[in-house]
Design a protein around this motif. Structure first.
Motif, mmCIF file in Angstrom:
data_model
loop_
_atom_site.group_PDB
_atom_site.id
_atom_site.type_symbol
_atom_site.label_atom_id
_atom_site.label_comp_id
_atom_site.label_asym_id
_atom_site.label_seq_id
_atom_site.Cartn_x
_atom_site.Cartn_y
_atom_site.Cartn_z
ATOM 1 N N SER A 165 0.862 -1.180 0.000
ATOM 2 C CA SER A 165 0.000 0.000 0.000
ATOM 3 C C SER A 165 0.899 1.231 0.000
ATOM 4 O O SER A 165 1.667 1.409 0.937
ATOM 5 C CB SER A 165 -0.890 -0.004 1.234
ATOM 6 O OG SER A 165 -1.731 1.115 1.229
ATOM 7 N N PRO A 166 0.888 2.011 -1.063
ATOM 8 C CA PRO A 166 0.039 1.903 -2.227
ATOM 9 C C PRO A 166 0.413 0.685 -3.081
ATOM 10 O O PRO A 166 1.525 0.166 -2.986
ATOM 11 C CB PRO A 166 0.276 3.210 -2.996
ATOM 12 C CG PRO A 166 1.662 3.602 -2.626
ATOM 13 C CD PRO A 166 1.837 3.141 -1.195
ATOM 14 N N MET A 167 -0.515 0.298 -3.932
ATOM 15 C CA MET A 167 -0.361 -0.902 -4.748
ATOM 16 C C MET A 167 0.948 -0.915 -5.537
ATOM 17 O O MET A 167 1.634 -1.924 -5.614
ATOM 18 C CB MET A 167 -1.552 -1.021 -5.701
ATOM 19 C CG MET A 167 -1.437 -2.094 -6.742
ATOM 20 S SD MET A 167 -2.878 -2.201 -7.825
ATOM 21 C CE MET A 167 -3.020 -0.561 -8.465
ATOM 22 N N ASP A 168 1.314 0.232 -6.130
ATOM 23 C CA ASP A 168 2.517 0.257 -6.966
ATOM 24 C C ASP A 168 3.800 0.394 -6.157
ATOM 25 O O ASP A 168 4.894 0.462 -6.717
ATOM 26 C CB ASP A 168 2.421 1.327 -8.052
ATOM 27 C CG ASP A 168 2.160 2.709 -7.522
ATOM 28 O OD1 ASP A 168 1.996 2.882 -6.293
ATOM 29 O OD2 ASP A 168 2.103 3.650 -8.338
ATOM 30 N N GLY A 169 3.710 0.372 -4.832
ATOM 31 C CA GLY A 169 4.903 0.381 -3.987
ATOM 32 C C GLY A 169 5.808 -0.811 -4.249
ATOM 33 O O GLY A 169 7.023 -0.734 -4.069
ATOM 34 N N ILE A 170 5.234 -1.914 -4.712
ATOM 35 C CA ILE A 170 6.016 -3.113 -5.012
ATOM 36 C C ILE A 170 7.036 -2.847 -6.125
ATOM 37 O O ILE A 170 8.079 -3.482 -6.189
ATOM 38 C CB ILE A 170 5.089 -4.298 -5.376
ATOM 39 C CG1 ILE A 170 5.826 -5.632 -5.304
ATOM 40 C CG2 ILE A 170 4.430 -4.099 -6.737
ATOM 41 C CD1 ILE A 170 4.899 -6.836 -5.397
ATOM 42 N N LEU A 171 6.730 -1.877 -6.979
ATOM 43 C CA LEU A 171 7.605 -1.566 -8.108
ATOM 44 C C LEU A 171 8.849 -0.783 -7.681
ATOM 45 O O LEU A 171 9.756 -0.579 -8.481
ATOM 46 C CB LEU A 171 6.840 -0.787 -9.179
ATOM 47 C CG LEU A 171 5.603 -1.494 -9.745
ATOM 48 C CD1 LEU A 171 4.858 -0.574 -10.710
ATOM 49 C CD2 LEU A 171 5.983 -2.804 -10.416
ATOM 50 N N GLU A 172 8.916 -0.376 -6.440
ATOM 51 C CA GLU A 172 10.074 0.351 -5.930
ATOM 52 C C GLU A 172 11.234 -0.576 -5.575
ATOM 53 O O GLU A 172 12.332 -0.115 -5.292
ATOM 54 C CB GLU A 172 9.673 1.188 -4.726
ATOM 55 C CG GLU A 172 8.683 2.284 -5.076
ATOM 56 C CD GLU A 172 8.202 3.046 -3.856
ATOM 57 O OE1 GLU A 172 8.821 2.917 -2.778
ATOM 58 O OE2 GLU A 172 7.196 3.757 -3.988
ATOM 59 N N TYR A 173 10.990 -1.879 -5.559
ATOM 60 C CA TYR A 173 12.028 -2.847 -5.213
ATOM 61 C C TYR A 173 12.646 -3.404 -6.491
ATOM 62 O O TYR A 173 11.954 -4.030 -7.293
ATOM 63 C CB TYR A 173 11.442 -3.962 -4.340
ATOM 64 C CG TYR A 173 10.876 -3.406 -3.058
ATOM 65 C CD1 TYR A 173 11.715 -3.085 -1.999
ATOM 66 C CD2 TYR A 173 9.514 -3.159 -2.925
ATOM 67 C CE1 TYR A 173 11.202 -2.542 -0.826
ATOM 68 C CE2 TYR A 173 8.990 -2.622 -1.759
ATOM 69 C CZ TYR A 173 9.847 -2.317 -0.716
ATOM 70 O OH TYR A 173 9.334 -1.779 0.442
ATOM 71 N N PRO A 174 13.940 -3.186 -6.703
ATOM 72 C CA PRO A 174 14.563 -3.538 -7.984
ATOM 73 C C PRO A 174 14.806 -5.028 -8.203
ATOM 74 O O PRO A 174 14.940 -5.465 -9.340
ATOM 75 C CB PRO A 174 15.893 -2.779 -7.958
ATOM 76 C CG PRO A 174 16.206 -2.608 -6.503
ATOM 77 C CD PRO A 174 14.880 -2.494 -5.802
#
Length: 185
Positions: free
Chosen positions: A36-45
């Motif tokens: 949360s937020p949903m696109d927070g997962i995209l911050e992990y490389p």
């Protein structure tokens, strides 16, 4: 390029989401995110993917919102067939790489397994898991009269996660959460 993840300790990881299905023909995958937020997962490389007992590491090449969800392209996943092989994989992340939260905020994985006690020190059980509702998060607490410490009964309770209202104190070091809750409810 992906590499086989060696000696990954699963207790040191948290599930951040899941690859659900291929998207298109170039290796993209639809992503279900628990962040949360949903696109927070995209911050992990770099993501560790678990399929059954197999664990692999993949670098996130690109990710974006798509409609109401997310799509991602991972290094080493080529074409639709490659994406089909990855569908269903859980996305894991080392707990140590999660950002530090402000005092009084918790990751769900930190709350799971805590012993829940009332103000009167009656044990209601342990937090099994949490889930979101429109109003607030809810904890599923399961009692075990034969557990250690023994609970008042073996009921499963749904407690709202409302700090300073229902949740009085969370002590991660001792593994205890104190709640203002009537055990008969």
């Amino acid at each position: 390029m992906s590499e086989q993840a060696e000696r990954i300790e699963l207790d040191d990881h948290v599930v951040l989401g899941k690859l659900t299905s291929p998207y298109g023909i170039k290796g993209w995958l639809k992503v279900y995110s628990h962040t949360s937020p949903m696109d927070g997962i995209l911050e992990y490389p770099v993501w560790v993917l678990r399929q059954g007992n197999a664990l692999t590491r993949h670098r996130l090449v690109q990710g974006r919102r798509h409609g109401k969800g997310l799509v991602a392209l991972l290094e080493g996943v080529d074409g639709r067939e490659g994406a089909e092989r990855m569908a269903g994989a859980e996305i894991l992340l080392p707990k140590a790489t999660l950002p530090e939260l402000p005092r009084g905020d918790y990751y769900w994985h930190e709350l799971e397994g805590l012993t829940v006690v009332t103000r009167d020190e009656e044990v209601l059980g342990r937090v099994l898991y949490l889930f979101e509702t429109g109003a607030n998060d809810v904890m599923v607490v399961k009692g075990d009269p034969d557990g250690e410490p023994p609970a008042v009964d073996d009921r499963e309770r749904l407690l709202p996660f409302l700090p300073d209202d229902v949740i009085i104190d969370v002590d991660l070091a001792s593994g205890i959460m104190t709640v203002d809750w009537d055990p008969t409810f």
